[in-house]
Design a protein around this motif. Structure first.
Motif, PDB file in Angstrom:
ATOM      1  N   GLY A 108     -47.836 -10.393 -28.756  1.00 47.60           N
ATOM      2  CA  GLY A 108     -49.252  -9.656 -28.928  1.00 47.60           C
ATOM      3  C   GLY A 108     -48.975 -10.688 -30.301  1.00 47.60           C
ATOM      4  N   PRO A 109     -50.755 -10.562 -30.950  1.00 51.79           N
ATOM      5  CA  PRO A 109     -51.683 -10.081 -30.133  1.00 51.79           C
ATOM      6  C   PRO A 109     -51.816 -10.609 -29.445  1.00 51.79           C
ATOM      7  CG  PRO A 109     -51.879 -11.957 -32.286  1.00 51.79           C
ATOM      8  CD  PRO A 109     -50.788 -11.796 -32.078  1.00 51.79           C
ATOM      9  N   GLN A 142     -48.378   1.719 -39.216  1.00 51.71           N
ATOM     10  CA  GLN A 142     -49.341   1.746 -38.327  1.00 51.71           C
ATOM     11  C   GLN A 142     -49.933   1.740 -37.494  1.00 51.71           C
ATOM     12  OE1 GLN A 142     -49.470  -2.251 -38.781  1.00 51.71           O
ATOM     13  NE2 GLN A 142     -47.831  -1.724 -40.848  1.00 51.71           N
ATOM     14  N   GLU A 143     -49.776   3.586 -37.259  1.00 52.24           N
ATOM     15  CA  GLU A 143     -50.360   4.102 -36.542  1.00 52.24           C
ATOM     16  C   GLU A 143     -51.262   4.372 -37.167  1.00 52.24           C
ATOM     17  OE1 GLU A 143     -47.428   6.309 -34.143  1.00 52.24           O
ATOM     18  OE2 GLU A 143     -47.209   5.469 -32.160  1.00 52.24           O
ATOM     19  N   ARG A 153     -55.118  -5.471 -31.917  1.00 55.77           N
ATOM     20  CA  ARG A 153     -54.100  -5.577 -30.816  1.00 55.77           C
ATOM     21  C   ARG A 153     -53.432  -5.389 -32.223  1.00 55.77           C
ATOM     22  NH1 ARG A 153     -55.087  -8.904 -27.573  1.00 55.77           N
ATOM     23  NH2 ARG A 153     -56.870  -8.715 -25.832  1.00 55.77           N
ATOM     24  N   ARG A 154     -51.581  -5.327 -32.169  1.00 51.27           N
ATOM     25  CA  ARG A 154     -50.713  -5.131 -32.708  1.00 51.27           C
ATOM     26  C   ARG A 154     -50.209  -6.675 -33.030  1.00 51.27           C
ATOM     27  NH1 ARG A 154     -49.054  -0.565 -34.959  1.00 51.27           N
ATOM     28  NH2 ARG A 154     -49.440   1.283 -33.816  1.00 51.27           N
ATOM     29  N   ALA A 155     -49.978  -7.715 -34.257  1.00 52.69           N
ATOM     30  CA  ALA A 155     -49.361  -8.180 -34.247  1.00 52.69           C
ATOM     31  C   ALA A 155     -48.863  -8.400 -35.823  1.00 52.69           C
ATOM     32  CB  ALA A 155     -51.616  -9.277 -35.914  1.00 52.69           C
ATOM     33  N   GLY A 156     -47.153  -7.612 -34.871  1.00 52.37           N
ATOM     34  CA  GLY A 156     -45.837  -7.701 -35.456  1.00 52.37           C
ATOM     35  C   GLY A 156     -46.228  -6.693 -35.860  1.00 52.37           C
ATOM     36  N   GLU A 157     -45.162  -5.829 -36.609  1.00 53.94           N
ATOM     37  CA  GLU A 157     -44.486  -4.770 -36.968  1.00 53.94           C
ATOM     38  C   GLU A 157     -45.370  -4.529 -38.600  1.00 53.94           C
ATOM     39  OE1 GLU A 157     -40.275  -4.562 -37.129  1.00 53.94           O
ATOM     40  OE2 GLU A 157     -40.529  -5.603 -38.058  1.00 53.94           O
ATOM     41  N   GLN A 158     -46.005  -4.696 -38.917  1.00 53.71           N
ATOM     42  CA  GLN A 158     -46.629  -5.451 -39.598  1.00 53.71           C
ATOM     43  C   GLN A 158     -47.893  -5.344 -40.507  1.00 53.71           C
ATOM     44  OE1 GLN A 158     -44.189  -7.758 -42.946  1.00 53.71           O
ATOM     45  NE2 GLN A 158     -42.974  -5.939 -42.837  1.00 53.71           N
ATOM     46  N   ALA A 159     -48.911  -5.788 -39.158  1.00 51.29           N
ATOM     47  CA  ALA A 159     -50.149  -6.291 -38.997  1.00 51.29           C
ATOM     48  C   ALA A 159     -50.647  -5.969 -37.950  1.00 51.29           C
ATOM     49  CB  ALA A 159     -50.625  -8.005 -39.459  1.00 51.29           C
ATOM     50  N   VAL A 176     -41.781  -9.081 -31.524  1.00 45.59           N
ATOM     51  CA  VAL A 176     -43.070  -7.861 -31.124  1.00 45.59           C
ATOM     52  C   VAL A 176     -44.428  -8.957 -30.186  1.00 45.59           C
ATOM     53  CG1 VAL A 176     -44.803  -6.622 -31.796  1.00 45.59           C
ATOM     54  CG2 VAL A 176     -43.141  -6.853 -33.296  1.00 45.59           C
ATOM     55  N   GLY A 210     -43.898  -2.958 -31.082  1.00 38.47           N
ATOM     56  CA  GLY A 210     -44.304  -2.849 -32.065  1.00 38.47           C
ATOM     57  C   GLY A 210     -44.635  -2.108 -32.817  1.00 38.47           C
ATOM     58  N   GLY A 264     -57.425 -14.611 -38.472  1.00 44.93           N
ATOM     59  CA  GLY A 264     -56.038 -14.534 -39.593  1.00 44.93           C
ATOM     60  C   GLY A 264     -54.859 -14.972 -38.976  1.00 44.93           C
ATOM     61  N   VAL A 282     -44.779 -12.086 -32.612  1.00 45.78           N
ATOM     62  CA  VAL A 282     -45.094 -12.426 -34.074  1.00 45.78           C
ATOM     63  C   VAL A 282     -43.128 -11.970 -34.634  1.00 45.78           C
ATOM     64  CG1 VAL A 282     -46.011 -11.530 -36.362  1.00 45.78           C
ATOM     65  CG2 VAL A 282     -47.312 -11.572 -34.504  1.00 45.78           C
ATOM     66  N   THR A 340     -50.249 -14.275 -38.810  1.00 42.33           N
ATOM     67  CA  THR A 340     -49.674 -14.114 -39.872  1.00 42.33           C
ATOM     68  C   THR A 340     -48.066 -13.913 -40.301  1.00 42.33           C
ATOM     69  OG1 THR A 340     -49.493 -12.054 -40.223  1.00 42.33           O
ATOM     70  CG2 THR A 340     -48.568 -11.964 -38.768  1.00 42.33           C
ATOM     71  N   THR A 366     -63.407 -11.357 -35.960  1.00 48.05           N
ATOM     72  CA  THR A 366     -61.251 -10.565 -35.757  1.00 48.05           C
ATOM     73  C   THR A 366     -61.472 -10.845 -37.008  1.00 48.05           C
ATOM     74  OG1 THR A 366     -60.378 -12.633 -36.085  1.00 48.05           O
ATOM     75  CG2 THR A 366     -59.860 -11.383 -33.692  1.00 48.05           C
ATOM     76  N   LEU A 377     -54.760  -6.534 -35.726  1.00 46.45           N
ATOM     77  CA  LEU A 377     -56.064  -7.375 -35.587  1.00 46.45           C
ATOM     78  C   LEU A 377     -56.743  -7.192 -34.955  1.00 46.45           C
ATOM     79  CD1 LEU A 377     -56.505 -10.406 -35.829  1.00 46.45           C
ATOM     80  CD2 LEU A 377     -55.877 -10.603 -33.529  1.00 46.45           C
ATOM     81  N   PRO A 431     -47.917  -4.704 -45.051  1.00 47.89           N
ATOM     82  CA  PRO A 431     -46.027  -4.136 -44.124  1.00 47.89           C
ATOM     83  C   PRO A 431     -45.185  -2.972 -44.390  1.00 47.89           C
ATOM     84  CG  PRO A 431     -46.419  -6.013 -45.668  1.00 47.89           C
ATOM     85  CD  PRO A 431     -48.066  -5.350 -45.700  1.00 47.89           C
ATOM     86  N   LEU A 433     -58.247  -9.562 -40.047  1.00 48.70           N
ATOM     87  CA  LEU A 433     -56.603  -9.683 -39.507  1.00 48.70           C
ATOM     88  C   LEU A 433     -56.032  -8.525 -40.590  1.00 48.70           C
ATOM     89  CD1 LEU A 433     -53.306  -9.905 -38.000  1.00 48.70           C
ATOM     90  CD2 LEU A 433     -53.523 -11.786 -40.044  1.00 48.70           C
ATOM     91  N   ARG A 461     -42.589   0.394 -34.740  1.00 48.00           N
ATOM     92  CA  ARG A 461     -41.033   0.932 -35.627  1.00 48.00           C
ATOM     93  C   ARG A 461     -40.631   1.961 -35.894  1.00 48.00           C
ATOM     94  NH1 ARG A 461     -40.893  -1.566 -41.486  1.00 48.00           N
ATOM     95  NH2 ARG A 461     -43.241  -1.306 -41.535  1.00 48.00           N
ATOM     96  N   GLU A 478     -60.168  -6.789 -33.373  1.00 49.64           N
ATOM     97  CA  GLU A 478     -61.431  -7.483 -32.830  1.00 49.64           C
ATOM     98  C   GLU A 478     -63.000  -6.862 -33.098  1.00 49.64           C
ATOM     99  OE1 GLU A 478     -60.100  -7.711 -28.347  1.00 49.64           O
ATOM    100  OE2 GLU A 478     -59.918 -10.222 -29.324  1.00 49.64           O
TER     101      GLU A 478
END
Lengths: 207, 288
Positions: free
Chosen positions: B179-180, A55-56, A4-10, B177, B285, B228, B260, B230, A45, A12, A51, A47, B287, A14
């Motif tokens: 999620g998660p 990400q892909e 799962r995406r946790a924002g643009e920089q992380a 963004v 999500g 975790g 996030v 963030t 999980t 997660l 940054p 994480l 950029r 599972e």
């Protein structure tokens, strides 16, 4: 099992189990992908904070690793983490021994025997620097947190709450039930690494 | 050295934090509005990672024991050096024995003071930042605290006269963004988050910003197995009132994260005051 995406920089990841989370954590630490800043295992999980990474690309790399750790089966361990065991001598004189005994219907001697007779594994850390959630508490010892947390728990306190045990790494407020204390310093910011209890470490308490 | 004559409501030493220890329960910490600290450091020729002072709601007075180049960035405050009015976002010369007085910010919350050479307190786990959650690093500044200067690493010539900061808004759009764990919430909750605005509650600190607005209703009960957390995570406790995590956020948690905040917009959140509002703008999500 998903990522799962946790924002643009992380991301997660599972893993579906603590064991797979620890295996993925160990693989990532042994061969850290570019730009990865944090690798934080949780209960099911990991994480991964990166940054400056693509990400892909990171996600496809993690997907490959995830498949290998979840297919591996519980017996396989190429990382060596399972070999490390930390023994922690404990003086069982905690203020909550009696309340735990009352809540669980056991005697104080039985509470101590069950706690010292179990092998724990460090699941993850949180709450405070060096505070390791120890998994493996005998279900007969599961007891709720205190209704009113203590304002200060001394470092080295050995405690339980719900399905977890822990050693307080430094003085802090705390709502866990105190079984005893140890002189072992599990957390020292001047040491490298600062903790004796990183995720995946096995732990035994010695009465 | 710098003597704290008055720290104002809350002031700490901050650099860019101590990344790399989250798996040991150590928050990243560091400047809540990192771009402002970086800018202040550039203005005095420091490495961007040098430690400076983070003021909360201004109101500070600092006495300099030695000649110093300093710069202020972040929430714009009236500033004077030995009663001579001076400005934000530019290098300022303070002669030995001089006192810098920082008033209350007209807008925004956090003001940064960089000094050439950096604040030289002893680093803990590689950082000089005060971590308000865990207590790592130097304690918050008090009247009479003396801070050494130096140790920031090689300084460069000061080549900038002044710098421009973006305007501060008390009602900014904030990219998020989803999620998660957006799937832990009802479709109505996700719609409410988009519809906004959310108002900043009085409970704000370096750990997070609590928001008031439509409560975000969960589609399922229980807690998430500890996972975790963030920077910028919008965590939703059972009361449905979201909390945006800032620099001193806990490293793991069991409440679901609905989204996030985009890294570029986190400093906007760090500069909001109680009563300010924000509008969440969901973005993809990846950029672009």
């Amino acid at each position: 099992m998903t990522i799962r995406r946790a924002g643009e920089q992380a991301l997660l990841v599972e893993t579906g189990s603590l064991e797979a989370a620890h295996r993925l954590d160990a693989l990532l630490r042994a061969d850290r992908p570019e730009h990865v800043e944090e690798i934080v295992p949780g209960q099911e999980t990991v994480l991964v904070v990166a940054p400056d990474a693509d990400q892909e690309r990171l996600e496809s790399r993690l997907a490959g690793l995830l498949a290998s750790v979840t297919d591996a089966g519980p017996a396989r361990d190429e990382t060596g983490t399972a070999a490390r065991i930390v023994e922690i001598p404990v003086v069982y004189d905690g203020d909550d021994l009696d309340s735990v005994a009352a809540l669980t219907g056991l005697t104080v001697a039985e509470v101590i025997a069950l706690h010292a007779g179990s092998e724990f594994v460090v699941g993850w850390l949180g709450f405070a620097p060096g505070f390791a959630y120890l998994i493996g508490l005998d279900p007969r010892l599961h007891a709720p947190r205190l209704d009113a947390p203590r304002t200060s728990v001394p470092p080295g306190s050995v405690a339980i709450a719900g399905p977890y045990s822990a050693v307080y790494p430094s003085a802090s407020p705390g709502g866990w039930r105190l079984l005893g204390r140890t002189d072992v310093r599990v957390w020292d910011v001047a040491a490298d690494p600062p903790t004796k209890l990183p995720p995946g470490t096995r732990v035994r308490f010695l009465p | 050295m710098i003597e704290i004559v008055s720290p104002g409501p809350y002031a700490t030493v901050q650099d860019l934090g101590r990344p790399g220890y989250a798996h040991l329960g150590v928050p990243r910490s560091g400047a809540a509005d990192a771009p402002s600290l970086r800018l202040a450091n550039r203005l005095v020729g420091n490495p961007e990672s040098a430690a400076g002072i983070e003021l909360t709601f201004g109101g500070a007075a600092l006495r300099f024991g030695d000649n110093a180049w300093i710069a202020l960035t972040g929430a714009p405050c009236p500033v004077d050096a030995d009663r001579r009015p001076t400005g934000m976002c530019a290098p300022v010369w303070i002669p030995q024995g001089g006192t810098l007085r920082v008033g209350t910010p007209r807008e925004g919350l956090r003001t940064y003071v960089a000094v050439r050479g950096g604040i030289g307190v002893e680093p803990v786990l590689g950082s000089r930042s005060t971590d308000s959650l865990s207590g790592l690093g130097p304690p918050p500044l008090r009247t009479g605290t003396v801070l050494p200067v130096g140790g920031a690493g090689p300084s460069a010539a000061i080549r900038v006269d002044s710098a421009v900061q973006g305007p501060f808004s008390s009602c900014p759009p904030v990219r998020i963004v989803l999620g998660p764990r957006a799937d832990w919430f009802t479709p109505d909750a996700v719609a409410a988050l988009r519809a906004g605005p959310y108002e900043v509650a009085t409970e704000i600190n370096r750990v997070g910003v609590r928001l008031r607005g439509t409560a975000l209703e969960r589609a399922r009960g229980g807690e998430i197995p500890s996972e975790g957390m963030t920077l910028g995570a919008v965590q939703v406790p059972p009361d449905g009132r979201p909390i945006v995590f800032l620099a001193d956020h806990p490293t793991t948690g069991g409440y679901p994260v609905i989204g996030v905040v985009a890294a570029r917009d986190l400093s906007l959140v760090a500069q909001l005051r109680p009563g300010d509002r924000l509008w969440f703008r969901p973005v993809p999500g990846v950029r672009t």
